[in-house]
Design a protein around this motif. Structure first.
Motif, short mmCIF file in Angstrom:
data_model
loop_
_atom_site.label_atom_id
_atom_site.label_comp_id
_atom_site.label_asym_id
_atom_site.label_seq_id
_atom_site.Cartn_x
_atom_site.Cartn_y
_atom_site.Cartn_z
N LEU A 180 0.87 -1.06 -0.10
CA LEU A 180 0.26 -0.22 0.06
C LEU A 180 0.64 1.12 -0.40
O LEU A 180 1.90 1.43 0.63
N LYS A 181 0.54 2.28 -0.78
CA LYS A 181 1.15 3.32 -0.54
C LYS A 181 1.19 4.32 -0.15
O LYS A 181 -0.09 4.20 1.21
N THR A 182 2.13 5.08 0.42
CA THR A 182 1.36 5.83 1.69
C THR A 182 0.55 6.77 1.81
O THR A 182 -0.62 7.39 0.28
N GLY A 183 -0.07 6.35 2.86
CA GLY A 183 -2.12 7.43 2.82
C GLY A 183 -2.75 7.04 4.13
O GLY A 183 -2.37 6.70 4.21
N ASP A 184 -4.44 7.50 3.74
CA ASP A 184 -4.98 6.93 4.55
C ASP A 184 -5.88 6.41 3.98
O ASP A 184 -6.11 6.92 2.47
N TYR A 185 -6.66 5.04 4.61
CA TYR A 185 -7.64 4.02 3.42
C TYR A 185 -8.90 3.37 4.69
O TYR A 185 -8.37 4.08 5.67
N THR A 186 -9.62 3.20 3.98
CA THR A 186 -11.26 2.75 4.94
C THR A 186 -11.29 1.32 5.01
O THR A 186 -11.57 0.99 3.91
N PHE A 187 -10.84 0.66 5.42
CA PHE A 187 -11.36 -0.61 4.61
C PHE A 187 -12.99 -1.09 5.28
O PHE A 187 -12.88 -0.85 6.39
N ARG A 188 -13.56 -1.48 4.98
CA ARG A 188 -15.27 -1.46 4.32
C ARG A 188 -15.92 -3.11 4.65
O ARG A 188 -15.49 -3.96 3.34
N VAL A 189 -16.78 -3.81 5.21
CA VAL A 189 -17.37 -5.31 5.69
C VAL A 189 -18.62 -4.93 5.64
O VAL A 189 -18.94 -4.24 6.84
N LYS A 190 -19.25 -5.60 5.09
CA LYS A 190 -20.59 -5.71 4.93
C LYS A 190 -21.22 -7.30 4.92
O LYS A 190 -21.07 -8.32 4.16
N ALA A 191 -22.26 -7.61 5.55
CA ALA A 191 -22.75 -8.44 5.61
C ALA A 191 -24.17 -8.68 5.02
O ALA A 191 -25.36 -7.93 5.63
N ALA A 192 -24.70 -10.12 5.53
CA ALA A 192 -26.20 -10.40 5.01
C ALA A 192 -26.80 -12.24 5.76
O ALA A 192 -25.94 -12.67 5.55
N ASN A 193 -27.91 -11.92 6.11
CA ASN A 193 -28.16 -12.66 6.76
C ASN A 193 -28.77 -14.23 5.67
O ASN A 193 -28.69 -13.90 4.73
N LYS A 194 -29.50 -15.31 6.38
CA LYS A 194 -29.53 -16.65 5.72
C LYS A 194 -30.77 -15.55 4.79
O LYS A 194 -30.98 -16.55 4.03
N ASP A 195 -31.15 -15.29 5.03
CA ASP A 195 -32.35 -14.66 3.92
C ASP A 195 -32.41 -13.71 3.18
O ASP A 195 -32.58 -13.46 2.26
N GLY A 196 -30.84 -13.58 3.45
CA GLY A 196 -29.66 -12.75 2.18
C GLY A 196 -30.27 -10.83 2.11
O GLY A 196 -29.95 -9.95 1.32
N VAL A 197 -30.55 -10.71 3.38
CA VAL A 197 -30.71 -9.21 4.13
C VAL A 197 -29.68 -9.14 4.50
O VAL A 197 -29.08 -9.42 5.19
N TRP A 198 -29.01 -7.64 3.96
CA TRP A 198 -27.89 -6.88 4.04
C TRP A 198 -27.82 -6.12 5.00
O TRP A 198 -29.13 -5.01 5.24
#
Length: 696
Positions: free
Chosen positions: A77-95
């Motif tokens: 990674l180059k010098t700088g600020d980053y944001t790592f984002r994660v999201k998930a869905a349930n068994k019914d496919g709702v995010w």
């Protein structure tokens, strides 16, 4: 999150991602990874995730936990600020659109941080300041050394200036002494000559004494002008006094009016401005006297001279002297004011001078911050304009009058003798003498010198004269003299040019030439030898030496033509014609042009010698010469007359026929003799036997 550093060591953060607000990585950490663990262990594929690295990934990346674990890795990674984002869905496919995130900051390397750049900037500034300081120090040191050098040089120049001033002062004293030394013997010569001229003398003696007196005054004037060129330069700076210019112009104009009238020249004086200002003593008189003297010298009888002066708007005294004289060519206007330069042509060659007067005028005018301008049309006249700044103007009461009698007398004497020279006839075209005497051509532009040479040699030789090189060349072609005495410095054609033309002309190529001149330096002599002059005699010359050299050259010429005649008509048998000289070597062979002339004559004779009525004039016309030129040329190179040459040629042809056993009774008719008896007498006189005896 799992981080791998450059040592490939793996470690895990001890906090869940939800509790980590920001992760800082040094420049050496280059791999970062995330693992997602499935919640629904029975069916991991139902665990769906989406992730993205803001600032790096353009959109969400979707995956599931098929293998129970999901790994995401970013490296370098180059010098700088980053944001790592994660999201998930349930068994019914709702995010869960909120998801979770972690801030990642990749720190720069130490040499790329702000404080590193600050150090860089400070270092650059310090380096620049050091260079400036060092450069300034060097320049300051050089300035100090230069100041010392300038100071030392200034001191030297001051000392040299003092020495030069002392030398100039001594030089002026020497000039004064030299002037006195020249004037004393000249006065002692001119005084007694004037007294002797008043006594009863023969016409010849008076003429010679007049030559001595005339040239004595000329020498005295030249000496004064040369001395004035140096002395007035210093006087113009130090020795100034108020000058009544208007009064001086009127006085000098009146003084020269009489001599101008004697020459038939009218002098008109008008619009004279009476202004008195500071000027070097005698300098104003010198300027005006030289200008009016030149105007009188170069104006023909019947001409006019106009003199005027006025004050200009620039506070200058404008002196204008106009004449209707011979004028000056355009190509000579720039050099007319240079020392020893004269305009020499057929109109001005009779005017004596050394080219010093106008140079003196220009020096005097420029020494007083003035200027001189020339307007002239060849054959119409000349106008000289002198502009002198009016400095230190005073009233008439403050002007101290001084005598200019000596300046006027000297120039008047020069003009008087000029008039005498013009009215005196030069030597006659050809001196009365025995026709058997050799003919000498004298080429000299100075009347006195020309007459002196003629008087010196006319007792032994016939003499003809020419005033310049062009006339001398034409006279040499017309008369074909036995010898030429020529000056070098002459108008139209100088001595070198005349010698070259004489040597390259078929009619005159054989004539011996003596160059008589005042230029005795090595270069001048070599140039004379290069033009094939026979002798080089410098002035002043000894008359006896000149006579001896003329006598020797004529004797040598006589020997050469006798030998040449023997080659043309040898006593032994020869071929029908002289073998031609090869063109390649003709320039290097003696008497090459003479042989070419003889070949031309024999070529003409070969077609006409059988004609009894053949005349000298016809043969001359065949070789493109006048009868006089042809006769003198033949006589000069073979020592026999034209008629004798034709007779010998016929006898040579007769001898050739007798060798082929042709009867003498037929030979005399074939070779153009008038009678058999005359042929027999001529043949015996030439070869010592009769034609019949020669045949046997």
């Amino acid at each position: 999150p799992v981080v791998h550093n450059d040592k490939d060591a793996k470690f895990k953060l001890d906090k869940p991602i939800s509790q980590i607000k920001e992760l800082e990585l040094s420049h050496r950490d280059y791999i970062i990874g995330f693992e997602f663990t499935a919640v629904h262990l029975a069916d991991p594929s139902r665990n769906k995730y989406a992730y993205m690295m803001e600032g790096l990934d353009p959109e969400w990346n979707y995956t599931d936990a098929t293998n129970r674990h999901v790994s995401v890795t970013y490296n370098n990674l180059k010098t700088g600020d980053y944001t790592f984002r994660v999201k998930a869905a349930n068994k019914d496919g709702v995010w869960n659109d909120t998801g979770t995130q972690i801030a990642i900051r990749v720190l720069p390397a130490p040499w790329l941080t702000w404080w590193a750049f600050t150090i860089y900037l400070l270092s650059a500034l310090l380096l620049i300041l050091f260079v400036i300081y060092k450069r300034t120090s060097i320049l300051r040191q050089r300035a100090i050394e230069l100041e010392k050098t300038v100071s030392a040089r200034t001191t030297e120049l001051r000392e040299e200036k003092q020495k030069v001033e002392q030398l100039l002062s001594r030089k002026n004293e020497e000039f004064a002494n030299v002037s006195h030394e020249f004037r004393t013997p000249l006065t002692l010569m001119l005084g007694p000559i004037s007294q002797v001229l008043k006594t009863n003398k023969t016409e010849s003696e008076i003429r010679r004494l007049n030559v001595v007196q005339r040239n004595g005054y000329r020498l005295l004037r030249m000496v004064d002008q040369l001395l004035n060129l140096e002395t007035f330069r210093v006087k113009s700076i130090t020795q100034k006094s108020p000058q009544a210019t208007g009064k001086i112009i009127r006085l000098l104009s009146e003084a020269f009016s009489d001599i101008a009238q004697e020459k038939g020249i009218s002098v008109s004086v008008k619009n004279i401005c009476d202004v008195n200002f500071e000027f070097t003593t005698d300098a104003f008189e010198k300027i005006f006297v030289n200008l009016i003297s030149n105007a009188i010298k170069y104006t023909k009888p019947g001409g006019s001279i106009t003199i005027e002066s006025n004050r200009t708007q620039d506070n200058e005294l404008h002196i204008r002297i106009s004449d209707t004289g011979i004028g000056i060519p355009n190509d000579k206007k720039d050099v007319i004011f240079e020392r020893y330069n004269r305009v020499l042509d057929e109109n001005s060659e009779q005017v004596t001078g050394a080219g010093i007067g106008l140079a003196l005028v220009k020096n005097l005018v420029e020494a007083h911050q003035g200027r001189i301008e020339l307007e002239s049309d060849l054959g119409k006249g000349t106008t000289v304009n002198v502009y002198l700044p009016i400095i230190g103007e005073v009233g008439e009461i403050d002007v101290v009058n001084h005598s200019s009698d000596e300046i006027i007398a000297m120039e008047m004497m020069s003009l008087t003798h000029q008039s005498i020279t013009e009215s005196t006839e030069s030597a006659t075209d050809i001196t009365e003498a025995d026709e058997s005497k050799p003919l000498i051509l004298v080429i000299e532009d100075n009347d006195d010198m020309r007459n002196y040479i003629v008087e010196s040699i006319s007792s032994k030789y016939r003499v003809i004269v020419a005033e310049n090189g062009e006339k001398g060349y034409e006279l040499a072609k017309a008369e074909v003299p036995d010898l030429i005495v020529s000056d070098i410095m002459m108008p139209v054609l100088d001595g070198y040019q005349a010698t070259h033309k004489i040597r390259t002309n078929e009619v005159t190529s054989h004539i011996p030439i003596i160059l008589l001149t005042a230029r005795g330096d090595r270069e001048s002599r070599l140039k004379g030898w290069y033009e094939k002059a026979d002798e080089y005699l410098t002035k002043p010359f000894d008359v006896e030496e000149l006579l001896i050299r003329i006598h020797n050259l004529l004797e040598i010429r006589d020997i050469i033509r006798q030998r040449f005649c023997q080659l043309v008509f040898p006593f032994q048998d020869r071929t029908d014609s002289y073998p031609p000289i090869s063109i390649e070597n003709k320039e290097n062979q003696p008497q090459a042009k003479e042989w070419q002339f003889i070949q031309k004559v024999e070529s003409a004779l070969s077609e006409n010698y059988q004609r009894l009525e053949l005349r000298n004039s016809e043969l001359a016309e065949m070789v493109a010469m006048s009868e006089r030129q042809f006769s003198r040329k033949i006589k000069a190179i073979t020592n026999i007359t034209c008629s004798e040459y034709i007779k010998r040629y016929r006898l040579e042809k007769a001898k050739a026929l007798l060798k082929r056993q042709v009867a003498p009774s037929n030979v005399w008719i074939d070779v153009g003799f008038s009678s058999h008896s005359h042929f027999g007498k001529c043949f015996k006189a030439q070869y010592g036997c009769t034609p019949s005896e020669y045949l046997n």
